[in-house]
Design a protein around this motif. Sequence first.
Motif, PDB file in Angstrom:
ATOM      1  N   ASN A  80      69.578  57.553  80.088  1.00  0.00           N
ATOM      2  CA  ASN A  80      69.806  56.473  81.052  1.00  0.00           C
ATOM      3  C   ASN A  80      71.235  55.976  80.852  1.00  0.00           C
ATOM      4  O   ASN A  80      71.570  55.444  79.785  1.00  0.00           O
ATOM      5  CB  ASN A  80      68.801  55.342  80.814  1.00  0.00           C
ATOM      6  CG  ASN A  80      68.914  54.235  81.849  1.00  0.00           C
ATOM      7  OD1 ASN A  80      69.876  54.159  82.603  1.00  0.00           O
ATOM      8  ND2 ASN A  80      67.924  53.360  81.880  1.00  0.00           N
ATOM      9  N   ASN A  81      72.062  56.152  81.839  1.00  0.00           N
ATOM     10  CA  ASN A  81      73.471  55.755  81.740  1.00  0.00           C
ATOM     11  C   ASN A  81      73.643  54.333  82.260  1.00  0.00           C
ATOM     12  O   ASN A  81      73.931  54.117  83.436  1.00  0.00           O
ATOM     13  CB  ASN A  81      74.355  56.733  82.516  1.00  0.00           C
ATOM     14  CG  ASN A  81      74.337  58.121  81.915  1.00  0.00           C
ATOM     15  OD1 ASN A  81      74.544  58.297  80.726  1.00  0.00           O
ATOM     16  ND2 ASN A  81      74.062  59.124  82.747  1.00  0.00           N
ATOM     17  N   ILE A  82      73.451  53.379  81.372  1.00  0.00           N
ATOM     18  CA  ILE A  82      73.550  51.977  81.767  1.00  0.00           C
ATOM     19  C   ILE A  82      74.997  51.506  81.767  1.00  0.00           C
ATOM     20  O   ILE A  82      75.876  52.129  81.176  1.00  0.00           O
ATOM     21  CB  ILE A  82      72.711  51.078  80.837  1.00  0.00           C
ATOM     22  CG1 ILE A  82      73.250  51.152  79.401  1.00  0.00           C
ATOM     23  CG2 ILE A  82      71.240  51.458  80.884  1.00  0.00           C
ATOM     24  CD1 ILE A  82      72.658  50.113  78.489  1.00  0.00           C
ATOM     25  N   ASN A  83      75.248  50.390  82.419  1.00  0.00           N
ATOM     26  CA  ASN A  83      76.563  49.750  82.446  1.00  0.00           C
ATOM     27  C   ASN A  83      76.635  48.789  81.269  1.00  0.00           C
ATOM     28  O   ASN A  83      75.985  47.740  81.278  1.00  0.00           O
ATOM     29  CB  ASN A  83      76.740  49.014  83.776  1.00  0.00           C
ATOM     30  CG  ASN A  83      78.109  48.383  83.921  1.00  0.00           C
ATOM     31  OD1 ASN A  83      78.618  47.756  82.999  1.00  0.00           O
ATOM     32  ND2 ASN A  83      78.710  48.528  85.095  1.00  0.00           N
ATOM     33  N   TYR A  84      77.405  49.150  80.235  1.00  0.00           N
ATOM     34  CA  TYR A  84      77.411  48.343  79.012  1.00  0.00           C
ATOM     35  C   TYR A  84      77.936  46.925  79.250  1.00  0.00           C
ATOM     36  O   TYR A  84      77.487  45.974  78.603  1.00  0.00           O
ATOM     37  CB  TYR A  84      78.214  49.039  77.906  1.00  0.00           C
ATOM     38  CG  TYR A  84      79.714  49.090  78.146  1.00  0.00           C
ATOM     39  CD1 TYR A  84      80.538  48.037  77.789  1.00  0.00           C
ATOM     40  CD2 TYR A  84      80.294  50.209  78.738  1.00  0.00           C
ATOM     41  CE1 TYR A  84      81.912  48.090  77.996  1.00  0.00           C
ATOM     42  CE2 TYR A  84      81.654  50.274  78.960  1.00  0.00           C
ATOM     43  CZ  TYR A  84      82.462  49.211  78.581  1.00  0.00           C
ATOM     44  OH  TYR A  84      83.817  49.260  78.803  1.00  0.00           O
ATOM     45  N   GLU A  85      78.894  46.768  80.177  1.00  0.00           N
ATOM     46  CA  GLU A  85      79.464  45.439  80.424  1.00  0.00           C
ATOM     47  C   GLU A  85      78.447  44.493  81.062  1.00  0.00           C
ATOM     48  O   GLU A  85      78.392  43.305  80.733  1.00  0.00           O
ATOM     49  CB  GLU A  85      80.688  45.553  81.329  1.00  0.00           C
ATOM     50  CG  GLU A  85      81.888  46.210  80.689  1.00  0.00           C
ATOM     51  CD  GLU A  85      83.046  46.296  81.659  1.00  0.00           C
ATOM     52  OE1 GLU A  85      84.057  45.593  81.431  1.00  0.00           O
ATOM     53  OE2 GLU A  85      82.933  47.033  82.664  1.00  0.00           O
TER      54      GLU A  85
END
Length: 380
Positions: A80-85
């Motif tokens: 799952n490529n989440i948006n870390y910011e």
Amino acid sequence: MFESKLPNLGTSIFSQMTALANQHQAINLSQGFPEFDAPELLKKQLNHYVLEGFNQYAPSSGIVRLQQQIAALIARKYHNNINYEQQVTVTSGATEALFVAIQTLVKEGDEVVVFDPAYDSYQPAIELAGGRSVHVALQAPDYCIDWQVVANAISEKTRAIIINTPHNPSSKTLKAEDVSALKDLVKKHDLYVISDEVYEHIIFDKEAHLSVLTDAELFARSFVISSFGKTFHSTGWKMGYCVAPSELMKEFRKIHQYVTFSSFTPAQHALADMLELKPEHVEQLNEFYQQKRDLLIEALKESRFTILPSEGTYFLLLDYSDVSDLDDVEFCHWLVEQAGVAAIPLSVFYSTQSHDKVIRLCFAKNDDTLKRAAEILCQL
């Protein structure tokens, strides 16, 4: 006269049993913290960042390097490529993350479904938000969820369901059919999920951890809570994090900033280094704890206890029906005072009376400690 907001709460069973263990110089298998130390690299890097002057406030949502490493871990493990910011917030322990997630979701009069036996912070946080816990009891020896019972417990006031996998204290894990049933209820009743996954990296017998993060549809309505303390044998640092969709995380951060604002800065840098430089620590955690689980099970084979399956966490449940007629609280007091081993009674994790004769042992201990405890228990 002062009126308590939590009138039914007293000293936790964990504090009680640890105090008794210390008083009677007993082997403490009650409270769930490791007997061994954090990794050397983690301690070295913490000291490095303290001495280098990284001692002021971190950004409220966490330092960027740590957010990035968390996102990278999630991408590796759950694809799952989440948006870390926008989707990762570092917290002062998983309990803070749970508290803030509950305060974010729950309003006056809302109901939240909780599975007993349950971690003891859920209900107080729900009550402080003005909500009410609706408890669904799971029973020994399998502690499986009857999803029809859950469906019957849902009302027009239900706001969320709290799940915990791997589950403390039962040591069970959710299966694919459980995730499917949960997703159906969430869709049907427009609910949210708080997924307590603090033992996500401690799961046994080559089984996969079914995180909410692996299901895009379910994650869209979820807060996922994790713990660095459990993963890196550093429970005293009180470091954890929450992952959620951007819209939910925006609301989460509004409350988080007025609970702790930010978390221990040097530890965040040290944890980022640990995740980047020693990714094998996380990958090897299952095997590390499975060896301890198997050692304790083998050492208890000649005892009169019935050993219940441990699918994850660092806990093992024992049915003591063939050892004593005492209820579980009385038995745990007897066990620490007379036998010299401290355990936790399972009934304290229930909102209603439980008559199961089951206790919980923590095996996050040195091998010699586990062997000594098992030797005593085998003599009962």
